[in-house]
Enzyme design. Structure first.
Site, PDB file in Angstrom:
ATOM      1  N   ASP A 275       3.701  31.876  42.061  1.00 20.65           N
ATOM      2  CA  ASP A 275       4.678  32.734  41.398  1.00 20.65           C
ATOM      3  C   ASP A 275       5.777  31.836  40.809  1.00 20.65           C
ATOM      4  O   ASP A 275       6.270  30.921  41.475  1.00 20.65           O
ATOM      5  CB  ASP A 275       5.248  33.680  42.473  1.00 20.65           C
ATOM      6  CG  ASP A 275       6.249  34.670  41.946  1.00 20.65           C
ATOM      7  OD1 ASP A 275       5.934  35.866  41.933  1.00 20.65           O
ATOM      8  OD2 ASP A 275       7.363  34.245  41.558  1.00 20.65           O
ATOM      9  N   ASN A 283      14.077  34.926  31.777  1.00 16.31           N
ATOM     10  CA  ASN A 283      14.042  36.055  30.828  1.00 16.31           C
ATOM     11  C   ASN A 283      15.454  36.447  30.411  1.00 16.31           C
ATOM     12  O   ASN A 283      15.724  36.656  29.230  1.00 16.31           O
ATOM     13  CB  ASN A 283      13.386  37.272  31.493  1.00 16.31           C
ATOM     14  CG  ASN A 283      11.887  37.313  31.263  1.00 16.31           C
ATOM     15  OD1 ASN A 283      11.394  36.748  30.288  1.00 16.31           O
ATOM     16  ND2 ASN A 283      11.176  37.950  32.158  1.00 16.31           N
ATOM     17  N   ASP A 292       7.580  34.813  27.809  1.00 12.47           N
ATOM     18  CA  ASP A 292       6.140  34.899  27.479  1.00 12.47           C
ATOM     19  C   ASP A 292       5.574  33.515  27.204  1.00 12.47           C
ATOM     20  O   ASP A 292       4.449  33.194  27.622  1.00 12.47           O
ATOM     21  CB  ASP A 292       5.924  35.787  26.246  1.00 12.47           C
ATOM     22  CG  ASP A 292       6.092  37.254  26.578  1.00 12.47           C
ATOM     23  OD1 ASP A 292       6.212  37.566  27.779  1.00 12.47           O
ATOM     24  OD2 ASP A 292       6.108  38.077  25.643  1.00 12.47           O
ATOM     25  N   GLU A 318       4.802  37.659  36.803  1.00 15.12           N
ATOM     26  CA  GLU A 318       4.857  36.185  36.704  1.00 15.12           C
ATOM     27  C   GLU A 318       4.064  35.555  37.851  1.00 15.12           C
ATOM     28  O   GLU A 318       4.290  34.430  38.251  1.00 15.12           O
ATOM     29  CB  GLU A 318       6.315  35.715  36.636  1.00 15.12           C
ATOM     30  CG  GLU A 318       7.094  35.569  37.925  1.00 15.12           C
ATOM     31  CD  GLU A 318       7.317  36.822  38.759  1.00 15.12           C
ATOM     32  OE1 GLU A 318       6.664  37.846  38.538  1.00 15.12           O
ATOM     33  OE2 GLU A 318       8.140  36.738  39.681  1.00 15.12           O
TER      34      GLU A 318
HETATM   35  N1  LIG Z   1       8.579  37.560  29.592  1.00 17.29           N
HETATM   36  C1  LIG Z   1       7.897  38.265  30.472  1.00 17.29           C
HETATM   37  N2  LIG Z   1       8.441  38.588  31.637  1.00 17.29           N
HETATM   38  C2  LIG Z   1       7.756  39.288  32.542  1.00 17.29           C
HETATM   39  C3  LIG Z   1       6.432  39.668  32.306  1.00 17.29           C
HETATM   40  N3  LIG Z   1       5.975  40.334  33.388  1.00 17.29           N
HETATM   41  C4  LIG Z   1       6.977  40.358  34.286  1.00 17.29           C
HETATM   42  N4  LIG Z   1       8.066  39.708  33.783  1.00 17.29           N
HETATM   43  C5  LIG Z   1       9.361  39.499  34.373  1.00 17.29           C
HETATM   44  O1  LIG Z   1       9.238  38.673  35.507  1.00 17.29           O
HETATM   45  C6  LIG Z   1      10.444  38.872  36.271  1.00 17.29           C
HETATM   46  C7  LIG Z   1      10.098  38.805  37.738  1.00 17.29           C
HETATM   47  O2  LIG Z   1      11.276  38.738  38.437  1.00 17.29           O
HETATM   48  P1  LIG Z   1      11.411  38.776  40.023  1.00 17.29           P
HETATM   49  O3  LIG Z   1      10.261  39.577  40.580  1.00 17.29           O
HETATM   50  O4  LIG Z   1      12.760  39.221  40.360  1.00 17.29           O
HETATM   51  O5  LIG Z   1      11.157  37.327  40.477  1.00 17.29           O
HETATM   52  P2  LIG Z   1      11.877  35.952  40.084  1.00 17.29           P
HETATM   53  O6  LIG Z   1      13.050  36.150  39.194  1.00 17.29           O
HETATM   54  O7  LIG Z   1      10.804  35.048  39.530  1.00 17.29           O
HETATM   55  O8  LIG Z   1      12.374  35.413  41.471  1.00 17.29           O
HETATM   56  P3  LIG Z   1      11.524  34.710  42.583  1.00 17.29           P
HETATM   57  O9  LIG Z   1      10.081  35.166  42.379  1.00 17.29           O
HETATM   58  O10 LIG Z   1      12.087  35.155  43.842  1.00 17.29           O
HETATM   59  O11 LIG Z   1      11.640  33.243  42.340  1.00 17.29           O
HETATM   60  C8  LIG Z   1      11.015  40.212  35.853  1.00 17.29           C
HETATM   61  O12 LIG Z   1      12.224  39.989  35.153  1.00 17.29           O
HETATM   62  C9  LIG Z   1       9.986  40.766  34.894  1.00 17.29           C
HETATM   63  O13 LIG Z   1      10.589  41.500  33.835  1.00 17.29           O
HETATM   64  C10 LIG Z   1       5.853  39.340  31.025  1.00 17.29           C
HETATM   65  O14 LIG Z   1       4.697  39.625  30.717  1.00 17.29           O
HETATM   66  N5  LIG Z   1       6.619  38.625  30.171  1.00 17.29           N
END
Ligand SMILES: Nc1nc2c(ncn2[C@@H]2O[C@H](COP(=O)(O)OP(=O)(O)OP(=O)(O)O)[C@@H](O)[C@H]2O)c(=O)[nH]1
Length: 402
Positions: A275, A283, A292, A318
């Site tokens: 992850d 983002n 992306d 992610e």
């Molecule tokens: N750009 C983009 N962002 C995505 C996609 N799918 C999910 N996300 C974003 O991935 C982010 C996941 O955030 P969190 O689950 O809070 O995890 P994190 O910020 O990586 O924090 P940790 O996992 O704890 O390190 C969210 O802001 C989603 O909007 C995608 O296809 N494209």
């Protein structure tokens, strides 16, 4: 569709006159007309062609022997057939032996024999007419017995040739048969009204054969396209549209396959769940498009690090999953460490900060006691997730093995 050429003959021989000539010059080498399909498909089609053509040739061989001996016994054999039957029998036997001894270019060789037989049909047909015209005999035995076999020409054409070539061939063949009627061989018809009625029947029934076969080959082409489209849709349904790696459905399928291989004792595997760290802040700071771009770059980089028989998928958001096939569990931490470094070494123009990811790894071992495959997979993922959670909680950018 790229492979639509395959659909033109019933078997993918697809022979145009040019291809036939090229293939004759290339006998013994891989068939040229299969350039546009993969080697695997070529082998598959050649095998299915062989499965079809061998019994056909064998039955034709027996039938030819039977006709030859019957006509000889009944003293109905024409002097032309006295010469042709032994030759055709010999050619058929040679082709049959060739199909067992050499698998290369069997389609081309069979097609040549087909053309030879069709030429024989036409020459024999004209021989009968000229013979009747000159001699003025009223015997119609040879004509009526030959008429029984003529439709084979159309069936063979639609089997071996491209759809339009088959149609052209059939029309030319039919025209050859209609010519005596059109040219009014008066002497023949005066002496043999049966010959007259036979040629009239040919003229009426053969267009029906051609139309029917044209329709069948058209239907077959449509069903081939439908099947191809369905296969394509099925493949696409297992691919993540952004990163072009497997999606959750694809990964689930791969896991089931790996699990059954593991149960048969043919392979060992480990599941690596990873992850991206603080992806939300990427983002938020640099926008979704930059996010992306990171996802795509990570998928590409990990794909290039993995071996062909490993599998990479996007588990969601992610989060990615890699299935590593191996025969030594110690190798897995080494490989996963390499993946972690690959991600942290990625550079992006639009993102000045370092991107990292945390990894949770589980080896497929004890879970196998679980009989239900889906439950065993869920258990594996849950353990990998637990390890990933631990990696996140103990500083991120690290690998934890369950
Ligand atoms: N750009 C983009 N962002 C995505 C996609 N799918 C999910 N996300 C974003 O991935 C982010 C996941 O955030 P969190 O689950 O809070 O995890 P994190 O910020 O990586 O924090 P940790 O996992 O704890 O390190 C969210 O802001 C989603 O909007 C995608 O296809 N494209």
């Amino acid at each position: 569709m790229k492979n639509s050429k395959l659909t033109r003959g019933y078997f993918p021989v697809n022979l145009s006159v040019k291809t036939i000539c090229k293939n004759i010059l290339n006998l013994g080498k891989p068939p040229l007309n299969h350039r546009d399909i993969t080697r695997q498909q070529s082998v598959y089609f050649s095998q299915s062609f062989l499965l079809f053509i061998r019994p056909v040739m064998f039955i034709s061989f027996i039938c030819l022997l039977a006709i030859w001996s019957t006509e000889t016994y009944l003293q109905q054999i024409s002097s032309f057939n006295k010469f042709c039957y032994p030759l055709l029998t010999l050619f058929l036997a040679t082709n049959l032996i060739y199909s067992y001894r050499s698998k290369t270019n069997i389609e081309v060789v069979t097609c040549l024999f087909f053309i030879l037989f069709m030429t024989y049909f036409v020459v024999d047909y004209y021989y009968i007419f000229i013979y009747l015209e000159v001699i003025g005999e009223s015997s119609h035995y040879n004509l009526s017995s030959l008429s029984q076999w003529l439709p084979i020409a159309y069936i063979g054409a639609f089997l071996f040739l491209k759809k339009y070539n088959a149609l052209k061939f059939s029309l030319v063949f039919a025209l050859c048969l209609f010519l005596p009627e059109l040219l009014c061989f008066d002497n023949v018809y005066n002496h043999s009204p049966i010959a007259h009625s036979l040629t009239l029947n040919l003229m009426l029934s053969h267009p029906v054969y051609i139309c029917l076969l044209w329709g069948v080959s058209h239907l077959k082409m449509m069903s081939y396209h439908d099947r191809n489209n369905a296969n394509l849709m099925y493949k696409l349904s297992k691919i993540d549209s952004l990163t072009k790696v497997s999606n959750r459905r694809g990964i689930n399928e791969s896991l089931r396959k790996m699990l059954s291989e593991y149960k048969r004792g043919s392979t060992q595997f480990s599941v690596v769940l990873f992850d991206i760290d603080h992806f939300k802040s990427i983002n938020d700071q640099f926008g979704h498009l930059a996010g992306d771009e990171v996802l795509i770059a990570i998928a590409d980089s990990i794909k290039s690090e993995l071996r062909l028989f490993d599998e990479l998928g996007r588990w969601g958001g992610e989060e990615f999953i890699a299935i590593l096939r191996h025969n030594n569990y110690h190798l897995v931490s080494e490989i996963t460490e390499r993946l972690r470094i690959a991600i942290s070494s990625l550079c992006f123009e639009s993102i000045p900060q370092k991107i990292t990811a945390s990894f949770g790894v589980v080896h497929c071992k004890a879970e196998i006691s679980e009989k239900n495959d889906q439950k065993a997979i869920e258990l594996l993922i849950a353990q990998a997730d637990k390890a990933l959670y631990k990696a996140k909680n103990t500083g991120r950018n690290k690998v934890v093995i369950a």
